[in-house]
Structure formats: C-alpha cells, structure tokens
Design a protein around this motif. Structure first.
Motif, PDB file in Angstrom:
ATOM      1  N   TYR A  57      35.396  41.828  46.628  1.00  0.00           N
ATOM      2  CA  TYR A  57      34.757  40.524  46.496  1.00  0.00           C
ATOM      3  C   TYR A  57      33.912  40.485  45.227  1.00  0.00           C
ATOM      4  O   TYR A  57      32.685  40.647  45.260  1.00  0.00           O
ATOM      5  N   HIS A  58      34.584  40.314  44.096  1.00  0.00           N
ATOM      6  CA  HIS A  58      33.859  40.178  42.833  1.00  0.00           C
ATOM      7  C   HIS A  58      34.815  39.634  41.786  1.00  0.00           C
ATOM      8  O   HIS A  58      36.026  39.511  42.015  1.00  0.00           O
ATOM      9  N   LEU A  59      34.287  39.295  40.616  1.00  0.00           N
ATOM     10  CA  LEU A  59      35.095  38.809  39.508  1.00  0.00           C
ATOM     11  C   LEU A  59      35.654  39.996  38.723  1.00  0.00           C
ATOM     12  O   LEU A  59      35.132  41.117  38.818  1.00  0.00           O
ATOM     13  N   SER A  60      36.701  39.735  37.963  1.00  0.00           N
ATOM     14  CA  SER A  60      37.506  40.839  37.435  1.00  0.00           C
ATOM     15  C   SER A  60      36.756  41.767  36.487  1.00  0.00           C
ATOM     16  O   SER A  60      37.036  42.973  36.461  1.00  0.00           O
ATOM     17  N   ASP A  61      35.825  41.227  35.694  1.00  0.00           N
ATOM     18  CA  ASP A  61      35.187  42.058  34.684  1.00  0.00           C
ATOM     19  C   ASP A  61      33.752  42.437  35.011  1.00  0.00           C
ATOM     20  O   ASP A  61      32.999  42.854  34.139  1.00  0.00           O
ATOM     21  N   LEU A  62      33.378  42.300  36.288  1.00  0.00           N
ATOM     22  CA  LEU A  62      32.053  42.761  36.697  1.00  0.00           C
ATOM     23  C   LEU A  62      32.086  43.151  38.176  1.00  0.00           C
ATOM     24  O   LEU A  62      31.997  42.295  39.060  1.00  0.00           O
ATOM     25  N   PHE A 391      41.293  35.011  50.843  1.00  0.00           N
ATOM     26  CA  PHE A 391      40.601  36.274  51.094  1.00  0.00           C
ATOM     27  C   PHE A 391      39.977  36.835  49.815  1.00  0.00           C
ATOM     28  O   PHE A 391      39.101  37.687  49.870  1.00  0.00           O
ATOM     29  N   PHE A 392      40.472  36.364  48.661  1.00  0.00           N
ATOM     30  CA  PHE A 392      39.941  36.814  47.371  1.00  0.00           C
ATOM     31  C   PHE A 392      39.486  35.601  46.579  1.00  0.00           C
ATOM     32  O   PHE A 392      39.936  35.365  45.451  1.00  0.00           O
ATOM     33  N   SER A 393      38.585  34.831  47.158  1.00  0.00           N
ATOM     34  CA  SER A 393      38.184  33.560  46.551  1.00  0.00           C
ATOM     35  C   SER A 393      37.653  33.710  45.125  1.00  0.00           C
ATOM     36  O   SER A 393      38.012  32.916  44.251  1.00  0.00           O
ATOM     37  N   PRO A 394      36.787  34.702  44.808  1.00  0.00           N
ATOM     38  CA  PRO A 394      36.332  34.833  43.421  1.00  0.00           C
ATOM     39  C   PRO A 394      37.483  35.054  42.443  1.00  0.00           C
ATOM     40  O   PRO A 394      37.559  34.404  41.398  1.00  0.00           O
ATOM     41  N   LEU A 395      38.395  35.965  42.783  1.00  0.00           N
ATOM     42  CA  LEU A 395      39.515  36.250  41.893  1.00  0.00           C
ATOM     43  C   LEU A 395      40.461  35.057  41.800  1.00  0.00           C
ATOM     44  O   LEU A 395      40.956  34.735  40.706  1.00  0.00           O
ATOM     45  N   ASP A 478      42.100  45.336  43.992  1.00  0.00           N
ATOM     46  CA  ASP A 478      40.900  45.558  43.184  1.00  0.00           C
ATOM     47  C   ASP A 478      40.890  44.513  42.068  1.00  0.00           C
ATOM     48  O   ASP A 478      41.745  44.546  41.170  1.00  0.00           O
ATOM     49  N   PRO A 479      39.952  43.561  42.082  1.00  0.00           N
ATOM     50  CA  PRO A 479      39.919  42.533  41.037  1.00  0.00           C
ATOM     51  C   PRO A 479      39.852  43.083  39.623  1.00  0.00           C
ATOM     52  O   PRO A 479      40.255  42.409  38.669  1.00  0.00           O
TER      53      PRO A 479
END
Length: 512
Positions: A57-62, A391-395, A478-479
């Motif tokens: 649960y995070h954005l790809s570059d952080l 399930f991967f809303s941020p990504l 893994d984002p």
C-alpha cells in the motif's frame, strides 16, 4: 498547459507528481487543511488502519517507512503522504483549505472555468481558467447517511447521527449507548475503540461480509492469497487469458476448492459459527465486490459481550423511548442510542459539477462511463484519477496518472468514440451483474486490480516484462516494480508529441 487537479489524496498527489514531471503546470485544490484524502486528520476515525500491509500500500517511488507497523495507522499514512509532497516538491502546487465550488466547461469547450473559495464558505470566490481538469476527489468523498424517520425528535432528545468519517472524539462515546450501522471496514474498526468507553455498543448489519484474518490458520499472511495475481485469477474476469482459462475451465474444481477453503478456514479461525456470524452466501459470491480484513479484537469482543451484532437487520426509525433517544430495528427491537455512527458507504459523484455535466458523464443508471476508468467519452479536456478502487488503489491511481500524462503529451490515441462507448457499456454491465449492483457506479474494480493496471499500461506499451509479472502470481505485488514507468513514458512520448501541446481532439458527443 495549465492543469487543475481537485483532491490531494493518493490519486491527486500522484497525478500532480506525474504531470509536473511530464512538463505541465499543475495546481492542486484540496478542501481539507492537509493532504491525505480519506487519511486526512479531518476524516480519520479512532481505530483507522490500512487493509493492505505496508509493503503493498504505497506509491511506486516511495515505500512506507521501515519503522511503520505491518498495517499502518491512519495518522501514519497521512504522514507518509506529507513526506511524498516534500520529496517531490509538490508544496508549491497545493492550495489547501480551498474548496472548488464549481467547474464549468467554457462555451467553446476549449477548457475549464473553476470557481474556488476558502473552505467553509468564506469569501472571496476566485475564478480561474484551466486547459485541462483532473478529478481526484475520490469515490469515498461524500458519506452516504440514511434518512432515518424520526431523526428530528431523536436529535431534539439529545441523540446524534454522523458518518464514521466525522467521528473524531472518542470522548463523545464515553458512557453512552452507541449504535454502529454497517459491517464493513469502517464500522468494525470504529466499534473496537468505542466498545472500550461506551456503556453499550451495538452493530446493526444489513448483510454480513466475509472477514479475512490477517494470517490464515495463524500462519499464512493473507497477502499471499489476495494480493497476488493468482488470488485475483481465482475470480472470473470479463475475458480470460493464459492460466486463467485453465482455472475457469478444466481446473474449475481446484479453483472453487481453494476459495471454499478460505471461507472454511476463516469460519473456524474466527469462530463465526459459534458466534452466529457466518455470512449468507459463499466466500466466492461475496468477495466478488468486497473483501474486508478482520479488525483485530472484533470477534473476541462479540464473544465476551462488549459488542452486540444484530445481523440481517436494519434501523426502521429513530425515536424517543422513555425520554431517551433510541433506534428501532426492523424486527421491532428497540435499542438505546445516544449516538448513531454510520459506516453505510458513500455516494459516488463530483460535487462541483452540475446536473447537466453529470448527465454527460454517466449513463441512465448513474454509472460513470469512463474509458480505462480514466477518460470520459463525451466531455473534453477532462480525466479522472482514483476512480478505479482496488486492492492496490495507490498504484492503480498512479498508473492512471501516467496514462493521462501520455494522453496529453500525444503519446496515445484512444479508440474511436463508438468503440470506446461500446466497450465501457459492456464493462459496466458486466460489473453490475457480477457484483449484484455493488460496483460503486462503475468505479469499483475489486478484485481485478492488476487486470486494470495491465490494461492501462499495455495500451501505453509500458507494462512490466513477463518475468516481473510472473513473480506477481505467487508473491504480493510490490509497487516499487513500477517505479520507472513514469520516466519510460516521458522518454517514449518525447518524440511523439510536444509537451504541453493542445490536447488531442475531444470525443464528440453522439446524438441520443
């Protein structure tokens, strides 16, 4: 090109970051005094945590900080987004505590006129023109609270009704009789801290959902089941490819057995049968539209009586009983209710669009008609971010932002209007049928998170390689695997269209 983004949650912030890196001038409007969207301190209820673990649960570059627990708190998620703003220098693009009152297409439909004002209804109203608008207000922005008969007398007697997102002060429940409406994540989450301080805590559930233990059988982390491509493939998608054809063909018995076993393990582990809380319907049927991670301690408190669950019930009306506020259930049961907290879902709409514009965005049933969950077919110079709840809303939101940036840079030409309209209609009809209408007006892609991301990136020619996607069949997504996608898009579109050029010719509205 001047772009306005409305909303500063995961979707709005990732859109701002991708679009700025792509060479556009971006302004982000946010009504709250902080970034975060549903994680803002103005919307956090006691007990709020993520459903995903911090690794997915995070954005790809952080990535989430290593010091965070496996399932971060709402406060920690908001702090993560603050760090994202700092890391990518988004602070200068933000207008916090600023409400967009209206957004109107210019008469010649070449851009937008936005009216904004200080949040809370203050003056003055500022009018500004933008070339493109990104709607990132979130599909969970407008709580849906039922209109209970008798609410006026109930309130006059001292009772309160509010959505879970507006319940911030646990002291308001101390020593009170509290009725929580709903059985989703927010209802069960808030029931735990409330039951610590309330005189009585009741949960009224119209329909029970399956709850996933964090570790199945006390050993297998649920992320290895639901947060992988294999877990997603256990449910039938609109089109089947590769190994999915086996799972829904010759391997159908194996597939059904795997899903049924999840329901059986959850039933035993959570002692649902003893508590009388086995949902009506199989795990497979209910998980087609929603799966909720179990709130730690919820069923233990049901077992010891601190939480009472009234299953398959609704509130028929609110009333005053012997001088005290109360709630009457459909079966005639009357519950003392000083405080009614509603975790009853959200209304999917764009509050700053008028009815005429909504009519151009939606079909007759109110479903959003968005190509790739991003592009309206009949409204130019407009895209959506975060209208693909998964399930991967941020990504999912971030990859939608990459699609938007590529589109504005001339790196993609969508199909003809008639073909897009046919595809979107077919998809929305399929979504409605498979979820029994629980598809959030066409915005809920659960459980097909990776299918949605694949379609967006395949159209751009930017998807991960086969080996990387093969790993995702057995390992949680893994984002960070997608952290180079934005840079690849910028390189690829550099020679295909001038940055900030006029937007591609808009889809023209067909005659009724």
């Amino acid at each position: 090109m001047r772009i306005a983004v409305v909303g500063a949650g995961f979707a709005g912030l990732s859109a701002a970051k991708v679009l700025r890196q792509s060479g556009f001038h971006v302004t982000v409007f946010e009504k709250a005094p902080d970034v975060g969207g549903v994680w803002s301190r103005t919307r956090r209820y006691p007990g709020l945590r993520t459903q995903n673990d911090k690794g997915t649960y995070h954005l790809s570059d952080l990535p989430m900080p290593a010091r965070y627990p496996q399932w971060p708190t709402g406060k920690q998620v908001q702090e993560y987004l603050e760090h994202y703003v700092d890391m990518f220098g988004l602070g200068t693009a933000l207008r916090l505590s600023t409400e967009v009152v209206s957004a109107e297409l210019l008469d010649d439909e070449t851009g937008w006129l936005l009216a904004s004002r200080p949040a809370g209804g203050g003056d003055p109203v500022t009018m500004e023109r933008y070339d493109h608008l990104v709607v990132a207000n979130g599909i969970f922005c407008d709580p849906l609270v039922p209109s209970f008969p008798g609410a006026e007398d109930f309130t006059a007697a001292g009772g309160r009704v509010l959505p879970a997102g507006e319940f911030h002060d646990l002291a308001a429940a101390r020593g009170k009789n509290v009725v929580i409406v709903g059985y989703g994540k927010s209802s069960c989450d808030v029931a735990i801290p409330v039951s610590d301080v309330a005189a009585r805590t009741h949960v009224v559930a119209r329909e029970l959902l399956w709850k996933m233990p964090r570790k199945l059988g006390g050993a297998l982390n649920y992320k290895y089941l639901l947060l992988t491509r294999m877990g997603e493939a256990l449910f039938r998608y609109i089109t089947l490819k590769g190994f999915e054809r086996f799972l829904h063909g010759p391997g159908n018995g194996l597939r059904r057995g795997m899903l049924d076993s999840v329901g059986s393990v959850a039933t035993r582990q959570l002692k649902l049968r003893e508590l009388g809380l086995v949902p009506n319907g199989s795990f497979q049927d209910i998980a087609r539209s929603t799966v909720s991670l179990v709130t730690e301690g919820f069923f233990e408190r049901v077992a010891d009586g601190r939480i009472s669950v009234h299953r398959d019930r609704t509130i028929s009306d609110l009333l005053v009983d012997d001088g005290r506020p109360a709630a009457r259930l459909a079966d005639g049961t009357v519950l003392a209710a000083d405080l009614v907290i509603c975790g009853t879902g959200f209304r999917q709409h764009v509050p700053f669009f008028d009815d005429a514009l909504h009519a151009r965005l939606q079909d007759d049933a109110g479903n959003f008609m968005l190509y790739r969950q991003i592009l309206p077919i009949d409204v130019p110079h407009l895209t959506f971010a975060g209208y693909n709840s998964s399930f991967f809303s941020p990504l999912s939101a971030e990859m939608a932002a990459v699609w938007t940036a590529a589109y504005l840079r001339g790196g993609i030409t969508p199909p003809p209007v008639d073909r897009m309209r046919e595809e979107v209609r077919a998809r929305v009809a399929w979504m409605a049928a498979r979820t029994g209408g629980r598809h959030a007006r066409g915005t809920n892609v659960i459980p097909f998170s990776m299918h949605n991301i694949d379609e967006v990136l395949d159209e751009l020619g930017l998807n991960l390689g086969r080996l990387a996607r093969a790993r995702q069949w057995l390992l949680p997504v893994d984002p960070r695997s997608y952290r180079r996608v934005t840079a690849r898009m910028i390189r690829r579109t550099a020679d295909e269209g001038a940055t900030g050029r006029a937007e591609p010719a808009p889809a023209r509205r067909a005659a009724p």
